[in-house]
Design a protein around this motif. Structure first.
Motif, PDB file in Angstrom:
ATOM      1  N   GLY A  91      38.369  45.782  -6.217  1.00 59.39           N
ATOM      2  CA  GLY A  91      37.393  44.947  -6.898  1.00 59.39           C
ATOM      3  C   GLY A  91      37.778  44.563  -8.314  1.00 59.39           C
ATOM      4  N   LYS A  92      39.023  44.901  -8.698  1.00 61.27           N
ATOM      5  CA  LYS A  92      39.462  44.550 -10.052  1.00 61.27           C
ATOM      6  C   LYS A  92      40.138  43.187 -10.071  1.00 61.27           C
ATOM      7  N   LEU A  93      39.998  42.468 -11.193  1.00 64.77           N
ATOM      8  CA  LEU A  93      40.639  41.166 -11.344  1.00 64.77           C
ATOM      9  C   LEU A  93      42.049  41.372 -11.908  1.00 64.77           C
ATOM     10  N   ASP A  94      43.004  40.654 -11.320  1.00 64.22           N
ATOM     11  CA  ASP A  94      44.366  40.727 -11.860  1.00 64.22           C
ATOM     12  C   ASP A  94      45.040  39.372 -11.682  1.00 64.22           C
ATOM     13  N   TYR A  95      46.077  39.163 -12.463  1.00 63.49           N
ATOM     14  CA  TYR A  95      46.847  37.931 -12.320  1.00 63.49           C
ATOM     15  C   TYR A  95      47.879  38.111 -11.220  1.00 63.49           C
ATOM     16  N   VAL A  96      48.179  37.027 -10.496  1.00 61.98           N
ATOM     17  CA  VAL A  96      49.175  37.121  -9.417  1.00 61.98           C
ATOM     18  C   VAL A  96      50.582  37.256  -9.991  1.00 61.98           C
ATOM     19  N   TRP A  97      51.455  37.798  -9.155  1.00 55.94           N
ATOM     20  CA  TRP A  97      52.875  37.882  -9.480  1.00 55.94           C
ATOM     21  C   TRP A  97      53.572  36.797  -8.680  1.00 55.94           C
ATOM     22  N   GLN A  98      54.277  35.921  -9.385  1.00 53.66           N
ATOM     23  CA  GLN A  98      54.862  34.769  -8.690  1.00 53.66           C
ATOM     24  C   GLN A  98      56.380  34.807  -8.617  1.00 53.66           C
ATOM     25  N   THR A  99      56.887  34.027  -7.646  1.00 53.55           N
ATOM     26  CA  THR A  99      58.335  33.814  -7.561  1.00 53.55           C
ATOM     27  C   THR A  99      58.569  32.331  -7.375  1.00 53.55           C
ATOM     28  N   SER A 100      59.753  31.886  -7.682  1.00 49.55           N
ATOM     29  CA  SER A 100      60.167  30.544  -7.270  1.00 49.55           C
ATOM     30  C   SER A 100      61.666  30.601  -7.017  1.00 49.55           C
ATOM     31  N   TRP A 101      62.117  29.753  -6.117  1.00 48.10           N
ATOM     32  CA  TRP A 101      63.533  29.785  -5.722  1.00 48.10           C
ATOM     33  C   TRP A 101      63.949  28.421  -5.218  1.00 48.10           C
TER      34      TRP A 101
ATOM     35  N   PHE B  25      43.124  37.095  -8.966  1.00 45.51           N
ATOM     36  CA  PHE B  25      42.594  37.492  -7.656  1.00 45.51           C
ATOM     37  C   PHE B  25      41.885  38.833  -7.804  1.00 45.51           C
ATOM     38  N   GLN B  26      40.985  39.065  -6.887  1.00 44.36           N
ATOM     39  CA  GLN B  26      40.253  40.328  -6.906  1.00 44.36           C
ATOM     40  C   GLN B  26      40.918  41.289  -5.921  1.00 44.36           C
ATOM     41  N   SER B  27      41.273  42.450  -6.416  1.00 39.85           N
ATOM     42  CA  SER B  27      41.978  43.425  -5.581  1.00 39.85           C
ATOM     43  C   SER B  27      41.005  44.152  -4.664  1.00 39.85           C
ATOM     44  N   LYS B  28      41.588  44.960  -3.769  1.00 36.00           N
ATOM     45  CA  LYS B  28      40.785  45.770  -2.851  1.00 36.00           C
ATOM     46  C   LYS B  28      39.762  46.601  -3.614  1.00 36.00           C
TER      47      LYS B  28
ATOM     48  N   HIS C  12      48.591  25.416 -11.131  1.00 31.86           N
ATOM     49  CA  HIS C  12      47.263  24.801 -11.096  1.00 31.86           C
ATOM     50  C   HIS C  12      46.612  24.969  -9.734  1.00 31.86           C
ATOM     51  N   PHE C  13      47.372  24.670  -8.671  1.00 32.62           N
ATOM     52  CA  PHE C  13      46.771  24.742  -7.338  1.00 32.62           C
ATOM     53  C   PHE C  13      46.600  26.179  -6.853  1.00 32.62           C
ATOM     54  N   PHE C  14      47.499  27.046  -7.244  1.00 30.71           N
ATOM     55  CA  PHE C  14      47.317  28.454  -6.903  1.00 30.71           C
ATOM     56  C   PHE C  14      45.984  28.958  -7.470  1.00 30.71           C
ATOM     57  N   SER C  15      45.663  28.513  -8.678  1.00 30.24           N
ATOM     58  CA  SER C  15      44.422  29.007  -9.290  1.00 30.24           C
ATOM     59  C   SER C  15      43.201  28.518  -8.509  1.00 30.24           C
ATOM     60  N   LYS C  16      43.335  27.370  -7.837  1.00 33.40           N
ATOM     61  CA  LYS C  16      42.240  26.870  -7.010  1.00 33.40           C
ATOM     62  C   LYS C  16      42.181  27.579  -5.666  1.00 33.40           C
ATOM     63  N   TRP C  17      43.379  27.898  -5.166  1.00 30.37           N
ATOM     64  CA  TRP C  17      43.451  28.396  -3.779  1.00 30.37           C
ATOM     65  C   TRP C  17      43.353  29.917  -3.652  1.00 30.37           C
ATOM     66  N   ILE C  18      43.598  30.613  -4.739  1.00 32.12           N
ATOM     67  CA  ILE C  18      43.650  32.079  -4.652  1.00 32.12           C
ATOM     68  C   ILE C  18      42.465  32.720  -5.362  1.00 32.12           C
ATOM     69  N   GLN C  19      41.691  33.503  -4.606  1.00 32.26           N
ATOM     70  CA  GLN C  19      40.595  34.248  -5.221  1.00 32.26           C
ATOM     71  C   GLN C  19      40.707  35.741  -4.930  1.00 32.26           C
ATOM     72  N   SER C  20      41.178  36.037  -3.712  1.00 30.01           N
ATOM     73  CA  SER C  20      41.140  37.419  -3.243  1.00 30.01           C
ATOM     74  C   SER C  20      42.532  37.917  -2.877  1.00 30.01           C
ATOM     75  N   HIS C  21      42.689  39.224  -2.823  1.00 29.66           N
ATOM     76  CA  HIS C  21      43.965  39.778  -2.362  1.00 29.66           C
ATOM     77  C   HIS C  21      44.221  39.354  -0.922  1.00 29.66           C
ATOM     78  N   ARG C  22      43.151  38.934  -0.233  1.00 30.03           N
ATOM     79  CA  ARG C  22      43.318  38.467   1.150  1.00 30.03           C
ATOM     80  C   ARG C  22      44.015  37.110   1.208  1.00 30.03           C
TER      81      ARG C  22
ATOM     82  N   ALA D  40      53.119  33.641  -4.343  1.00 31.74           N
ATOM     83  CA  ALA D  40      52.261  34.472  -5.189  1.00 31.74           C
ATOM     84  C   ALA D  40      51.977  35.774  -4.462  1.00 31.74           C
ATOM     85  N   HIS D  41      52.038  36.851  -5.192  1.00 36.05           N
ATOM     86  CA  HIS D  41      51.878  38.193  -4.600  1.00 36.05           C
ATOM     87  C   HIS D  41      50.924  39.036  -5.435  1.00 36.05           C
TER      88      HIS D  41
END
Length: 480
Positions: free
Chosen positions: A249-259, A244-247, A118-128, A164-165
């Motif tokens: 300019g395309k939209l993609d879903y992030v790749w996540q990990t948890s550990w 997130f929007q890539s360099k 939920h919070f990643f979706s708020k905090w992440i917009q760009s590949h930056r 998130a990557h």
RNA sequence: CGGGGCGUGGCUCAGCCUGGUAGAGCGCCUGGUUCGGGACCAGGAGGCCGGAGGUUCGAAUCCUCUCGCCCCGACCA
């Protein structure tokens, strides 16, 4: 002569474990809350050492700590189908608050992937904004049916890393990087050898693409999953719309990990090193590494001994056991049960001769040395203990790892193994990663622990169940 | 969650079957003698028997429910 209150390992390993935990003043059952325990000062100090060792490494690999809510809206869990299915049975749910029934119940977190999503979706917009590398130190609740102190409790303390990557490759690197951090802390700090590997599809984390684990072997030969690192793919990204929007300019879903690793590590530490006299802590895990037990009769002796003890204590950073009304013998037992690596004995004889008696907890070896050599001797002994304890555990792992080439053979080796009687082995066998095969292993209450990342055996071979060619042997064992 | 065992001073447990107002050892407190691997003597404090309800003139003891712990199984990053 009072009898040791600790049940010998040989007699009943499970009872021995509990005795060590309680006699070592590590923890005790809470009794007032089902399946929960109270971690006592001696146990919490061990957790603090682990936290420090881990947190330092998390920071060094670019992670930052955050804190997220304990309560999660029930609907969040439902957004990832596999995740909710995996965790539903063990959830504790808050239905009432503020004196009335809640419109939507809150789940007490069993893990935070959903709320992180939920919070990643708020905090992440760009590949930056990527990679986002976070960690949380927290407590979680899982309503397990059968609990054992440290190994599996209803509430436990842990850390959960969430990252998130922008690419799967980068996420996978992170998964392995953190698995390596766990292995390093386990082996170099806890002196607990581990096998790094991939979990089978049947055993993976609910909602992950793949899970990786470090598995260690307890003294009864049972496996303990000491830490896990998950490749979540884009599963949670899609469920929580983390785009997130890539360099380009395309939209993609992030790749996540948890550990994560938990207070379970303390259980592993205990079952790796302790003996029939009680807790044994590797020096790096001991918050109190050296204790001086002063010995004297008359007051004049006391003055002389205490003065010498204070001087030595300052020199090597030792704690002096000044408790009155306890004989030296009682004090030796006291510190032995609590796993203090080195106990120094100092009496009038030693003071007169300029000596001190040094005793190692792991081997029980006692040595009389000149006080002038103490500082060097202590440093050297602590190092030797750390090294020796790891070697001993590693040797045990090797001695109890066997190769099997048929399902019948695997079964024969593991069939009678229990946590109480011991006799457990790590059985290396060729097995295809297919839930049906996990099911066959489960028939005799064993499981595939993992598929080692480094194959130390004979490479490809035929699956002991299906006969199909597989790349390497997997670890099969009974586990906690 | 199913099967089994168990909850009695801080700890380990006896008493319960055959109801009649609670016992031992260890620990704890005080004093003295001790002190190189769990010291000893003397005196002393401390429990209403996990909790709730029931049967009874009377319940630790009998009955019901409930909570917790342990073991086996199922379940389980």
């Amino acid at each position: 002569m009072a009898e040791s209150p600790i049940t010998p390992r040989e007699k009943d390993f499970a009872t021995w474990y509990q005795d060590v935990v309680i006699q070592g003043d590590m923890a005790e059952p809470a009794e007032i809350v089902k399946g929960c325990m109270v971690i006592k000062p001696n146990g919490y100090a061990v957790w603090e050492v682990l936290q420090r060792e881990l947190d330092t490494r998390f920071k060094a690999t670019g992670h930052q700590n955050v804190y997220l809510p304990l309560l999660i809206p029930e609907s969040f869990l439902k957004k990832e189908a596999e995740h909710v299915e995996g965790f539903s049975p063990e959830l504790a749910v808050v239905t009432h608050a503020g004196g009335k029934k809640l419109e939507e119940p809150y789940v007490i977190r069993p893990t935070s992937e959903t709320i992180v999503g939920h919070f990643f979706s708020k905090w992440i917009q760009s590949h930056r904004d990527l990679p986002m590398l976070l960690n949380q130190w927290a407590n979680v609740i899982r309503w397990e049916l059968r609990t054992r102190m440290f190994l599996r409790t209803t509430e436990f303390l842990w850390q959960e890393g969430h990252t998130a990557h922008s690419t799967h490759e980068e996420a996978l690197e992170e998964v392995i990087r953190m698995l390596d951090v766990y292995a390093e802390v386990a082996e170099d700090v806890m002196a607990m050898p581990v096998i790094k590997g991939v979990k089978t599809r049947a055993e993976k984390f609910a909602g992950a693409l793949r899970s990786y684990s470090i598995e260690s072997m307890m003294q009864n030969g049972l496996a303990l999953q000491a830490g896990t690192s998950h490749d979540l793919g884009q599963n949670f990204g899609k469920a929580f719309d983390v785009q997130f929007q890539s360099k380009e300019g395309k939209l993609d879903y992030v790749w996540q990990t948890s550990w994560g690793v938990s207070t379970r590590l303390i259980g592993g530490l205990i079952m790796t090193h302790s003996d029939d006299k009680g807790l044994v802590l590797p020096p790096k895990m001991a918050h109190r590494k050296v204790v001086i037990v002063p010995i004297f009769r008359k007051d004049d002796e006391k003055g002389i001994v205490m003065e010498a003890a204070a001087k030595l204590a300052k020199e090597v950073g030792a704690h002096i056991d000044t408790r009155e009304g306890h004989s030296p013998g009682a004090k030796f037992f006291h510190w032995e049960r609590r796993g203090v690596p080195i106990v120094l004995e100092l009496g009038p004889r030693d003071v007169a001769a300029g000596n001190v008696v040094i005793k190692r907890r792991d081997t029980g070896t006692k040595e009389i040395i000149p006080q002038t050599e103490l500082a060097a001797k202590v440093a050297e002994t602590l190092e030797a203990m750390q090294r020796d304890m790891f070697s001993k555990a590693k040797q045990r792992l090797q001695d109890n790892t066997v190769v099997a080439n048929s399902i019948g053979e695997v079964r024969e080796i593991l069939d009678d193994v229990t946590a109480e009687k011991g006799g457990g082995k790590f059985v290396m066998a060729h097995l295809k990663d297919d839930p049906a095969n996990d099911g066959a292993i489960k028939e005799f209450r064993a499981s595939v622990r993992n598929i080692p990342l480094v194959d130390e055996y004979d490479g490809p071979g035929k699956c002991i169940i299906t006969g199909e060619e597989v790349a390497q042997r997997v670890v099969i064992a009974k586990s906690y």
